[in-house]
Design a protein around this motif. Structure first.
Motif, PDB file in Angstrom:
ATOM      1  N   VAL A  87      96.725 -43.241  24.491  1.00 22.36           N
ATOM      2  CA  VAL A  87      97.975 -43.855  24.945  1.00 22.36           C
ATOM      3  C   VAL A  87      97.812 -45.368  24.852  1.00 22.36           C
ATOM      4  CG1 VAL A  87      99.616 -44.038  26.851  1.00 22.36           C
ATOM      5  CG2 VAL A  87      98.228 -41.973  26.613  1.00 22.36           C
TER       6      VAL A  87
ATOM      7  N   HIS B 201     100.194 -49.008  34.062  1.00 23.80           N
ATOM      8  CA  HIS B 201      99.488 -48.803  32.800  1.00 23.80           C
ATOM      9  C   HIS B 201      99.474 -50.086  31.972  1.00 23.80           C
ATOM     10  CE1 HIS B 201     103.724 -48.167  31.941  1.00 23.80           C
ATOM     11  NE2 HIS B 201     103.511 -48.149  30.641  1.00 23.80           N
TER      12      HIS B 201
ATOM     13  N   SER C  47     101.047 -40.313  29.383  1.00 24.69           N
ATOM     14  CA  SER C  47     102.105 -41.306  29.188  1.00 24.69           C
ATOM     15  C   SER C  47     103.387 -40.899  29.902  1.00 24.69           C
ATOM     16  CB  SER C  47     102.364 -41.523  27.692  1.00 24.69           C
ATOM     17  OG  SER C  47     102.871 -40.350  27.078  1.00 24.69           O
TER      18      SER C  47
ATOM     19  N   ARG D 122     108.826 -47.643  22.848  1.00 23.07           N
ATOM     20  CA  ARG D 122     107.617 -47.774  23.669  1.00 23.07           C
ATOM     21  C   ARG D 122     107.846 -48.738  24.836  1.00 23.07           C
ATOM     22  NH1 ARG D 122     105.710 -47.518  18.338  1.00 23.07           N
ATOM     23  NH2 ARG D 122     104.109 -45.937  17.970  1.00 23.07           N
TER      24      ARG D 122
END
Length: 461
Positions: free
Chosen positions: A106, A282, A343, A317
């Motif tokens: 990821v 993240h 993800s 994304r």
């Protein structure tokens, strides 16, 4: 800038030059050919690039790399795929650039883009990167073959879905710095375990230049496995993340008014404070990996912090848009490019942190998860509920397990295809909503995003 002359290309590939040319770009996709480009005629399983040579020349290609006679300036080699790899090796050999390779389950593309932005700010126009998600056996050598000889930095994304693939790619890239973002269940249909995925990702270290740096995610349960794999090849191993003990660590994270985070990072005896434009924990972790790579490359950390503050979301994304909804607008979070369990969880947390009247999740099935696919899909029920999702649109047969697990917990509709998902979303979308769209690329949710965005120009995030 001239990338390849006919004579240079012939020398690199062992081919024969027929006519002279000087190419400023390189592509194997005839739809992308522009004036002055070199067109590489690859022979694939479904089509033969030689069919498109006339079209490429008509669009202004300077020359062609082919394995058949061409009516125009070209270099003829026995095998154009082998010739492309030879070009990449020659391009890599002729530059003194500091080269960084990026892989992971990821975050590869986002981290690659952030690294490019951070390094290019200090060396404008002299930082090269792989474009799009060109990270496979054709995309990587193409990206390396496009690197100008006078580049100061090169940043290359490398992906895989079978063991051994990264070992081949990293020996083409020959990175001075190899960064692994995250290890997570992805392409598990092709691997017996997540440990096997970690082993396959760690192949990136095998191509490290002597004395090179391996950068490993500290918070990963596979950290020690990655470090052990890097040790025979790396002169230095650096860890990054959020946990205490990481070499480069986010010691303080606060929500920023813009939706991102204000971060204080510890880099040994130094600290760097910066605003990160992209939302989510993240992204904070990824930013630590970016700082680790910038430091290893001898880049400017202060400039890197400024670049992270100005980083735009990437289409598919994390890009965000305001789209028409009812009498007002809704915030759209575009994560439509791909999905795996890790993800999915990360982006559901982003949705949870997004101010909204209601939170809607349009989730497409996650593919290539093998025999555990049903369990992985059902396992998203907790993260969906914890994110405060008010309404879910689940897309694809693989989402049946999640639909069952969410019964009585979240209002939802389960549809077979992306086209039906658009209609289901339109039926409920209203002013003030936040919508997350995420799924494996093959589900086709990018078309839903494109249709929504077309209604109004996106805002910047």
């Amino acid at each position: 800038m001239i990338l390849w002359t006919a004579s240079e290309l012939a020398a690199a590939t062992g081919g024969a030059a027929h006519g002279d040319f000087a190419a400023r770009g390189v592509t194997f996709d005839s739809r992308e050919v522009g004036a002055g480009d070199l067109f590489i005629a690859l022979s694939g399983e479904t089509t033969d690039g030689h069919r498109f040579v006339p079209q490429a020349l008509a669009q202004g290609a300077a020359g062609v790399l082919a394995s058949q006679p061409v009516d125009g300036p070209h270099v003829r080699a026995a095998d154009t795929m082998a010739a492309l790899e030879a070009m990449a090796r020659a391009a890599r050999a002729r530059t003194d650039a500091i080269v960084i390779g990026v892989t992971g389950s990821v975050g590869k593309t986002g981290t690659k883009e952030a690294l490019h932005a951070a390094l290019d700010r200090a060396a404008p126009g002299r930082t090269h990167k792989s474009v799009k998600s060109y990270n496979n056996h054709t995309g990587v050598p193409l990206s390396v073959s496009r690197m100008p000889a006078d580049s100061r930095f090169g940043v290359f994304e490398m992906g895989m879905n079978h063991a051994g693939e990264l070992a081949a790619l990293t020996r083409i890239v020959r990175p001075h710095i190899a960064l692994v973002t995250t290890i997570a269940p992805a392409h598990t249909a092709f691997f017996p375990s997540v440990e096997a995925i970690a082993d396959a990702k760690s192949e990136i270290f095998q191509g490290l230049e002597p004395g090179g740096t391996a950068i490993v995610p500290f918070d990963s349960p596979y950290r020690d496995r990655l470090i052990a794999a890097a040790r025979p090849y790396a002169g230095r191993i650096v860890t990054f993340g959020l946990g205490e003990g990481a070499d480069i660590r986010a010691v303080e994270v606060m929500a920023a008014p813009t939706g991102g985070s204000f971060v204080v990072a510890s880099l040994g005896k130094r600290e760097l404070s910066f605003t990160l434009s992209q939302p989510g924990a993240h992204w904070v972790a990824n930013a630590m990996g970016v700082l680790a790579a910038v430091e290893a490359a001898g880049g400017d950390l202060a400039q890197a912090g400024l670049a992270l503050a100005e980083l735009d979301g990437l289409a598919g994304r994390g890009a965000q848009h305001d789209v028409p909804a009812g009498d007002g607008t809704a915030r759209l979070i575009d994560e439509s490019y791909n999905a795996n369990p890790s993800s999915m969880r990360a982006t559901l947390q982003v949705l949870a942190a997004t101010p909204a009247h209601r939170r809607i999740a349009v989730l497409g099935e996650m593919r290539e998860l093998g025999e555990d696919s049903e369990a992985y899909h059902a396992g998203l029920a907790g993260p969906v509920a914890e994110a405060g999702v008010d309404y879910a649109v689940l897309v694809g047969d693989g989402m049946a397990a999640l639909a069952k697990a969410l019964e009585g917990r979240v209002e939802l509709v389960h549809v077979p295809r992306a086209a039906e998902a658009g209609a289901a979303l339109d039926a409920v979308l209203s002013d003030g909503d936040a919508v997350l769209v995420k799924g494996s690329n093959g589900v086709g949710l990018s078309a839903l995003v494109a249709a929504l965005v077309k209604r109004r120009q996106p805002c910047s995030i």
